[in-house]
Design a protein around this motif. Structure first.
Motif, mmCIF file in Angstrom:
data_model
loop_
_atom_site.group_PDB
_atom_site.id
_atom_site.type_symbol
_atom_site.label_atom_id
_atom_site.label_comp_id
_atom_site.label_asym_id
_atom_site.label_seq_id
_atom_site.Cartn_x
_atom_site.Cartn_y
_atom_site.Cartn_z
ATOM 1 N N GLU A 145 8.054 -9.023 -9.982
ATOM 2 C CA GLU A 145 7.087 -9.867 -10.387
ATOM 3 C C GLU A 145 7.826 -11.304 -10.495
ATOM 4 O O GLU A 145 9.005 -11.197 -10.856
ATOM 5 N N LEU A 187 5.102 -2.901 0.901
ATOM 6 C CA LEU A 187 4.293 -3.876 0.008
ATOM 7 C C LEU A 187 3.173 -3.266 -0.554
ATOM 8 O O LEU A 187 2.244 -3.142 0.218
ATOM 9 N N GLU A 188 3.179 -2.675 -1.804
ATOM 10 C CA GLU A 188 2.052 -1.974 -2.386
ATOM 11 C C GLU A 188 1.769 -0.787 -1.335
ATOM 12 O O GLU A 188 2.774 -0.153 -1.143
ATOM 13 N N LYS A 214 3.198 -13.277 3.156
ATOM 14 C CA LYS A 214 2.220 -12.613 2.321
ATOM 15 C C LYS A 214 1.981 -13.498 1.359
ATOM 16 O O LYS A 214 3.048 -14.610 1.080
ATOM 17 N N CYS A 238 8.497 -12.263 4.133
ATOM 18 C CA CYS A 238 9.212 -10.995 3.761
ATOM 19 C C CYS A 238 9.635 -10.545 5.164
ATOM 20 O O CYS A 238 9.259 -10.694 6.220
ATOM 21 N N GLU A 262 9.425 -2.006 -9.035
ATOM 22 C CA GLU A 262 8.218 -2.930 -9.107
ATOM 23 C C GLU A 262 8.882 -4.427 -9.341
ATOM 24 O O GLU A 262 9.827 -4.409 -10.023
ATOM 25 N N HIS A 283 2.367 -11.368 -11.467
ATOM 26 C CA HIS A 283 1.559 -10.318 -10.904
ATOM 27 C C HIS A 283 2.553 -9.281 -10.500
ATOM 28 O O HIS A 283 3.508 -9.700 -9.656
ATOM 29 N N TRP A 284 2.496 -7.891 -10.973
ATOM 30 C CA TRP A 284 3.426 -6.925 -10.601
ATOM 31 C C TRP A 284 3.099 -6.452 -8.937
ATOM 32 O O TRP A 284 2.103 -6.042 -8.788
ATOM 33 N N TYR A 285 4.184 -6.412 -8.196
ATOM 34 C CA TYR A 285 4.040 -5.701 -6.953
ATOM 35 C C TYR A 285 4.789 -4.311 -6.642
ATOM 36 O O TYR A 285 6.186 -4.470 -7.174
ATOM 37 N N SER A 286 4.293 -3.501 -6.070
ATOM 38 C CA SER A 286 5.266 -2.164 -5.722
ATOM 39 C C SER A 286 5.881 -2.394 -4.484
ATOM 40 O O SER A 286 5.230 -2.724 -3.457
ATOM 41 N N PHE A 327 1.889 -14.302 -2.687
ATOM 42 C CA PHE A 327 2.001 -13.816 -3.863
ATOM 43 C C PHE A 327 1.526 -14.632 -5.065
ATOM 44 O O PHE A 327 1.546 -15.683 -4.969
#
Length: 234
Positions: free
Chosen positions: A104, A178-179, A155, A136, A102, A161-164, A157
């Motif tokens: 951020e 991404l997510e 994308k 990306c 993850e 905010h956390w992104y997986s 961003f």
């Protein structure tokens, strides 16, 4: 020979022919199962303990921030232009693996979760939020970086905010999510895989941010046996 004497001799012979089972014929199941590799199929290996920078070192980019641990994540303070960390623990796999993490962006407007990783005997980078904050993709394929090849996506961003992120490396294919959205799915057969020189200090496996303060956490890796199924599974 009397019947009584014959009976005594027979009983004696039977006693001589009887043997206790040897040790090798006895059932003796082990109480300790064989140790399996840490990255056996389906098992994840945790690369960050949430408390320290054990097995990580600062990427000496010059004019970089000093990475540190805060509230269970690795913070990469803004650098001029880059800050990063590089794995220096046990050897990383070069093929048939999946990395998840993850990331951020705490402040700034450029890439914040870029991962440089092995691909057989070469390396590539998964760029997250580059070129002004939204690009990306994979750097590089046939000499073209993430802003100029078929993996390029854009994308939006949000900071703080956390992104997986999920990255999968298998023969002739690179995939990334991404997510729960797949953003990279490229056949690499016959392609030249490389990195931009700016991230050389992140090899063999490391993270970098560019003119941004970033954080990463929940860094894991596991072995896989081929490309992912159509349905993403974090």
């Amino acid at each position: 020979m009397s019947p009584k004497l014959s009976l005594i001799i027979c009983l004696a012979l039977l006693g001589c022919n009887h043997k206790e089972p040897t040790e090798t014929t006895r059932s003796n199941p082990t109480t300790h199962p064989a140790t399996r590799p840490v990255t056996a199929q389906g098992e994840s290996r945790l690369l960050f303990d949430g408390k320290s920078l054990a097995n990580w070192q600062t990427a000496e980019f010059g004019a970089h921030g000093e990475p540190h641990v805060k509230e269970g994540s690795i913070v990469l303070p803004v650098g001029d232009p880059m800050t990063g960390i590089t794995w220096n623990g046990a050897a990383m796999p070069k093929m048939n693996y999946e990395a998840t993490y993850e990331c951020e962006r705490l402040d700034g407007s450029d890439f914040f979760g870029t991962l440089t990783f092995p691909v057989n005997n070469s390396y590539a980078s998964l760029v997250i939020g580059g070129w002004g904050g939204g690009v990306c993709g994979i750097s590089s394929l046939d000499g073209d970086d993430a802003a100029r090849n078929s993996t390029t996506t854009y994308k939006n961003f949000e900071n703080k905010h956390w992104y997986s992120i999920r990255l999968r490396v298998t023969p002739n294919r690179l995939e990334a999510w991404l997510e729960n959205e797949q953003i990279v799915n490229i056949d690499t057969a016959g392609k030249i895989i490389s990195t931009r020189s700016e991230v050389d200090l992140n090899k063999p496996f490391g993270f970098a941010s560019y003119q941004s303060t970033a954080a990463v956490r929940n860094i894991k890796i596991r072995s896989v046996d081929g490309p992912a199924s159509p349905k993403a599974d974090f």
